[in-house]
Scaffold this active site. Structure first.
Site, PDB file in Angstrom:
ATOM      1  N   GLY A 237       0.870  -1.175   0.000  1.00 14.08           N
ATOM      2  CA  GLY A 237       0.000   0.000   0.000  1.00 14.08           C
ATOM      3  C   GLY A 237       0.901   1.218   0.000  1.00 14.08           C
ATOM      4  O   GLY A 237       2.136   1.086  -0.023  1.00 14.08           O
ATOM      5  N   SER A 238       0.299   2.386   0.099  1.00 12.22           N
ATOM      6  CA  SER A 238       1.111   3.612  -0.023  1.00 12.22           C
ATOM      7  C   SER A 238       2.161   3.711   1.086  1.00 12.22           C
ATOM      8  O   SER A 238       3.297   4.132   0.846  1.00 12.22           O
ATOM      9  CB  SER A 238       0.204   4.844  -0.003  1.00 12.22           C
ATOM     10  OG  SER A 238      -0.654   4.793   1.131  1.00 12.22           O
TER      11      SER A 238
ATOM     12  N   GLU B 276       3.927   1.583   2.381  1.00 14.23           N
ATOM     13  CA  GLU B 276       5.043   0.641   2.236  1.00 14.23           C
ATOM     14  C   GLU B 276       5.987   1.028   1.099  1.00 14.23           C
ATOM     15  O   GLU B 276       7.117   0.541   1.039  1.00 14.23           O
ATOM     16  CB  GLU B 276       4.519  -0.779   1.986  1.00 14.23           C
ATOM     17  CG  GLU B 276       3.813  -1.405   3.182  1.00 14.23           C
ATOM     18  CD  GLU B 276       2.469  -0.766   3.480  1.00 14.23           C
ATOM     19  OE1 GLU B 276       1.733  -0.432   2.534  1.00 14.23           O
ATOM     20  OE2 GLU B 276       2.167  -0.559   4.680  1.00 14.23           O
TER      21      GLU B 276
ATOM     22  N   GLU C   7      -3.676 -10.728   2.071  1.00 16.45           N
ATOM     23  CA  GLU C   7      -2.640 -10.860   3.093  1.00 16.45           C
ATOM     24  C   GLU C   7      -2.633 -12.225   3.773  1.00 16.45           C
ATOM     25  O   GLU C   7      -1.596 -12.690   4.235  1.00 16.45           O
ATOM     26  CB  GLU C   7      -2.790  -9.744   4.131  1.00 16.45           C
ATOM     27  CG  GLU C   7      -2.437  -8.356   3.605  1.00 16.45           C
ATOM     28  CD  GLU C   7      -3.536  -7.676   2.791  1.00 16.45           C
ATOM     29  OE1 GLU C   7      -4.603  -8.316   2.577  1.00 16.45           O
ATOM     30  OE2 GLU C   7      -3.338  -6.531   2.373  1.00 16.45           O
TER      31      GLU C   7
ATOM     32  N   HIS D 241       0.286  -4.091   4.402  1.00 23.50           N
ATOM     33  CA  HIS D 241      -0.178  -2.717   4.409  1.00 23.50           C
ATOM     34  C   HIS D 241      -0.830  -2.360   5.754  1.00 23.50           C
ATOM     35  O   HIS D 241      -1.960  -2.769   6.033  1.00 23.50           O
ATOM     36  CB  HIS D 241      -1.162  -2.492   3.273  1.00 23.50           C
ATOM     37  CG  HIS D 241      -1.678  -1.092   3.241  1.00 23.50           C
ATOM     38  ND1 HIS D 241      -0.844   0.002   3.319  1.00 23.50           N
ATOM     39  CD2 HIS D 241      -2.936  -0.589   3.168  1.00 23.50           C
ATOM     40  CE1 HIS D 241      -1.559   1.110   3.286  1.00 23.50           C
ATOM     41  NE2 HIS D 241      -2.834   0.781   3.209  1.00 23.50           N
TER      42      HIS D 241
ATOM     43  N   HIS E 284      22.840   4.736  31.205  1.00 23.93           N
ATOM     44  CA  HIS E 284      22.007   5.597  32.030  1.00 23.93           C
ATOM     45  C   HIS E 284      22.108   7.027  31.505  1.00 23.93           C
ATOM     46  O   HIS E 284      21.409   7.385  30.568  1.00 23.93           O
ATOM     47  CB  HIS E 284      22.443   5.472  33.499  1.00 23.93           C
ATOM     48  CG  HIS E 284      21.575   6.214  34.467  1.00 23.93           C
ATOM     49  ND1 HIS E 284      21.829   6.280  35.817  1.00 23.93           N
ATOM     50  CD2 HIS E 284      20.458   6.935  34.277  1.00 23.93           C
ATOM     51  CE1 HIS E 284      20.908   7.000  36.405  1.00 23.93           C
ATOM     52  NE2 HIS E 284      20.068   7.413  35.507  1.00 23.93           N
TER      53      HIS E 284
ATOM     54  N   GLY F 219      16.616   0.966  39.371  1.00 21.24           N
ATOM     55  CA  GLY F 219      16.711   2.302  39.969  1.00 21.24           C
ATOM     56  C   GLY F 219      15.398   2.755  40.584  1.00 21.24           C
ATOM     57  O   GLY F 219      15.272   3.901  41.002  1.00 21.24           O
TER      58      GLY F 219
HETATM   59  N1  TZD Z   1      10.708   7.676  42.540  1.00 18.34           N
HETATM   60  C1  TZD Z   1      11.056   6.380  42.430  1.00 18.34           C
HETATM   61  C2  TZD Z   1      10.065   5.318  42.815  1.00 18.34           C
HETATM   62  N2  TZD Z   1      12.239   6.016  41.974  1.00 18.34           N
HETATM   63  C3  TZD Z   1      13.134   6.959  41.606  1.00 18.34           C
HETATM   64  N3  TZD Z   1      14.309   6.523  41.126  1.00 18.34           N
HETATM   65  C4  TZD Z   1      12.826   8.328  41.744  1.00 18.34           C
HETATM   66  C5  TZD Z   1      11.593   8.637  42.213  1.00 18.34           C
HETATM   67  C6  TZD Z   1      13.782   9.423  41.299  1.00 18.34           C
HETATM   68  N4  TZD Z   1      15.011   9.479  42.128  1.00 18.34           N
HETATM   69  C7  TZD Z   1      16.200   8.936  41.707  1.00 18.34           C
HETATM   70  O1  TZD Z   1      16.356   8.323  40.649  1.00 18.34           O
HETATM   71  S1  TZD Z   1      17.446   9.218  42.813  1.00 18.34           S
HETATM   72  C8  TZD Z   1      16.425  10.064  43.878  1.00 18.34           C
HETATM   73  C9  TZD Z   1      15.127  10.116  43.349  1.00 18.34           C
HETATM   74  C10 TZD Z   1      14.007  10.764  44.049  1.00 18.34           C
HETATM   75  C11 TZD Z   1      16.957  10.646  45.139  1.00 18.34           C
HETATM   76  C12 TZD Z   1      17.183   9.654  46.218  1.00 18.34           C
HETATM   77  O2  TZD Z   1      17.648  10.361  47.310  1.00 18.34           O
HETATM   78  P1  TZD Z   1      18.383   9.693  48.504  1.00 18.34           P
HETATM   79  O3  TZD Z   1      19.866   9.487  48.026  1.00 18.34           O
HETATM   80  O4  TZD Z   1      18.325  10.645  49.625  1.00 18.34           O
HETATM   81  O5  TZD Z   1      17.848   8.365  48.776  1.00 18.34           O
HETATM   82  P2  TZD Z   1      20.989  10.559  47.664  1.00 18.34           P
HETATM   83  O6  TZD Z   1      22.265   9.883  48.018  1.00 18.34           O
HETATM   84  O7  TZD Z   1      20.774  11.798  48.454  1.00 18.34           O
HETATM   85  O8  TZD Z   1      20.915  10.794  46.192  1.00 18.34           O
END
Ligand code: TZD
Ligand code: CA
Length: 574
Positions: free
Chosen positions: A70-71, A73, A92, A115, A326, A447
């Protein structure tokens, strides 16, 4: 005579039934080899997303497209290399049926182009069969121009990646034009990886003319193999590469600790003489962090990983993604001179990677087999333990985090397991700690905060004969603070050290990196963790000075009850 005739007949039938496949495979191989020999590989040559994908198709031996166009693609089909044949089907369902038959009989991936939503919809009946026969089909479909999908312009495939979901093992619409070649490569690898099956890729038609990312050259060098346990040939090949390397590096992932391959990893490192790094953002510790060959945690940006790995000729990544970046500092993924071998037990991780030779296998056995097969270095390498940077005593009750870690190293019980969720103190932690045993370190793997305090309780429950210490930031603590209540009620003797710098330290660091110095919402003053702990039924105190910290730690450990020690700390950088 009759028997002889039957026998000859069988051979003739065998040749007749197999020859066309073998012949075609052979022809395909020759075409691929010819193509690769002539393929433009000079870095920086201007290629489009279209030419990059066409090249990858040839590299993967995709010499035919089963399709109905089709167009949306047409921009993909334009400038097709002459080696690729377009096989037109008039509906198809028929297109996918033909591709499925081809895939099943040849054992190869068949490539389909449909498509948009209507073409895909027509193919769904055929897909019900392909899904259960696990036919390795890469089904692509054209999509409207990216910026017009949101307004449901004519022929947009709204929510494209959802459309085939129950009938494909993997589906995707790349998040940017520059990610189309990598996504195509992933699609082909996913279709073949265990368990194989149909995959779906939707591609907006304005993507094809975009300039390709120079890193796409690395996709042409990728390969993928899967073995339950490394074969003798694979062990010989890999151990040969390791032994022959002038400067090998081993990048260990947290999964090495998960599967308990720590000891074999040490033997492999010592026999090969390789430098050892942890893959970015480790959530477990697979290697003693003060071993003489330990070089630290690999930095987490594309640019910094490349710069670090440029010093090596062979990089062996074991039990980690390639790579979980990251902070975004773009650049070349990997220097041309570096060979990267990716040993993983996760087919998805292998398929998704933008570079590297992927070997999907049992990683514990792989490390053991390679450790056995690589002969020890002739010249004795120095396996001295590494030292610890000097730290400074607290001033007016405020500690450097490095000093807290040094005190834990010296005063915490031998074999302590740490659960860490303190985001701005990572480099100080690795510099000061001396962790040797498997299961000595846990960290939130994505994280996502709120893991630390609860996980420390869980780890302490699992490791009853080891002390568990949670090292928790004053920001992070709030996402999991109620774990204190459970620790108190169930008498779990975990010790929490809360590092109180009054701020989200890591975000302050990021705000410099991202050049956003004026952001709100990054300070957390006025939280009294001692009162909070008492409120949940947990013993707690603030460490006023160094002696106080040492005493509080000793008392907490001796009490065999949950305890929290609050420590005021300086702001540092991750
Ligand atoms: N909310 C959730 C659930 N996960 C996250 N990672 C964050 C918010 C964002 N976040 C980070 O990525 S690091 C951070 C936040 C809020 C600060 C953590 O502070 P802390 O440690 O006092 O535990 P530091 O050493 O002061 O950075
Ligand atoms: Ca903090």
């Amino acid at each position: 005579m009759a028997l002889e005739n039957t026998f000859i007949g069988l051979i003739v039938m065998w040749v007749i039934s197999l020859t066309p496949i073998e012949k075609r495979r052979e022809e395909d191989n020759v075409k691929t080899q010819q193509y690769l020999a002539e393929a433009p590989t000079s870095p920086g040559s201007k290629r489009t997303v279209r030419s990059a994908v066409h090249e990858l198709m040839l590299k993967h031996g995709v010499f035919r497209i089963f399709g109905n166009p089709g167009s949306n693609e047409l921009p993909f089909l334009s400038d097709l290399p002459e080696e690729i044949e377009y096989v037109l089907g008039l509906h198809e369902q028929v297109v996918v049926g033909m591709a499925d038959g081809f895939a099943q009989a040849s054992g190869e991936v068949a490539f389909v182009n449909l498509h948009a939503a209507s073409g895909t919809g027509n193919a769904m009946g055929a897909l019900t069969n392909s899904f259960y026969s696990r036919s390795p089909l890469v089904i692509s479909a054209g999509q409207q121009v990216r910026e017009t999908i949101g307004i449901h312009s004519f022929l947009s495939n709204v929510d494209a990646a959802q459309l085939t979901k129950p009938l494909t093992k993997w589906s995707c619409e790349p998040t940017s034009a520059s990610d189309v070649p990598r996504s195509f490569n992933e699609a082909v690898m996913q279709a073949q990886a265990s368990a194989p099956g149909p995959v779906y890729l939707s591609i907006p038609y304005d993507d094809w003319d975009h300039e390709a990312n120079a890193n796409d050259e690395l996709l042409l060098r990728r390969s993928y193999s899967e073995e339950n346990e490394l074969s003798a040939a694979a062990v010989e090949h890999l151990s040969g590469l390791i032994s022959a390397a002038m400067r090998p590096a081993i990048i260990l992932g947290s999964a090495v600790d998960t599967v308990g391959a720590n000891g074999a990893a040490v033997t492999l490192a010592e026999n090969s003489g390789a430098d050892v790094y942890l893959a970015p953002s480790p959530y477990r510790l697979p290697f003693p962090n003060k071993h003489g060959q330990f070089r630290g945690v690999l930095p987490a940006s594309i640019h910094a990983v490349n710069t670090t790995l440029a010093a090596y000729d062979l990089v062996l990544v074991i039990g980690a993604p390639v790579f979980r970046y990251h902070q975004h500092v773009p650049g070349q993924y990997l220097s041309d001179e570096v060979d990267l071998i990716h040993i993983t037990d996760d087919p998805n991780e292998a398929a998704r990677a933008p570079f590297g030779t992927a070997v999907v296998t049992n990683i514990k056995r792989a490390v053991e087999l390679l450790a056995e097969a690589v002969p020890p270095q002739e010249s004795v390498i120095e396996l001295r333990q590494q030292g610890f940077p000097a730290t400074e005593a607290p001033v007016a009750g405020v500690f450097d985090p490095a000093r807290v870690f040094a005190l834990l190293r010296e005063h915490a019980p031998t074999g302590t397991s740490y659960v860490v969720e303190s985001t701005s103190t990572n480099s100080d932690f690795w510099a000061q700690m001396d962790l040797q045993e498997p299961g000595s370190y846990f960290w939130p793997a994505s994280g996502g905060l709120g893991f630390g305090m609860p996980a420390a309780v869980g780890v302490q429950m699992a490791l009853a004969d080891r002390q568990v210490i949670g090292i928790i930031g004053d920001g992070s603590a709030n996402y999991g603070i109620t774990a204190l209540w459970t620790a108190a009620q169930y008498d779990i003797p975990v010790v929490f050290i809360v590092l109180k710098n009054g701020t989200y330290g890591a975000l302050r660091w990021f705000s410099e990196l991202l050049n956003t110095p004026d952001v709100p919402g990054v300070n957390v003053p006025g939280i009294d963790f001692v009162s909070l702990a008492h409120g949940y039924g947990v013993e707690a105190r603030t460490a006023e000075n160094e002696g106080d910290f040492i005493d509080a730690l000793a008392e907490a450990v001796a009490s065999r009850k949950p305890c929290l020690i609050e420590v005021c700390t300086n702001l540092t950088q991750p």
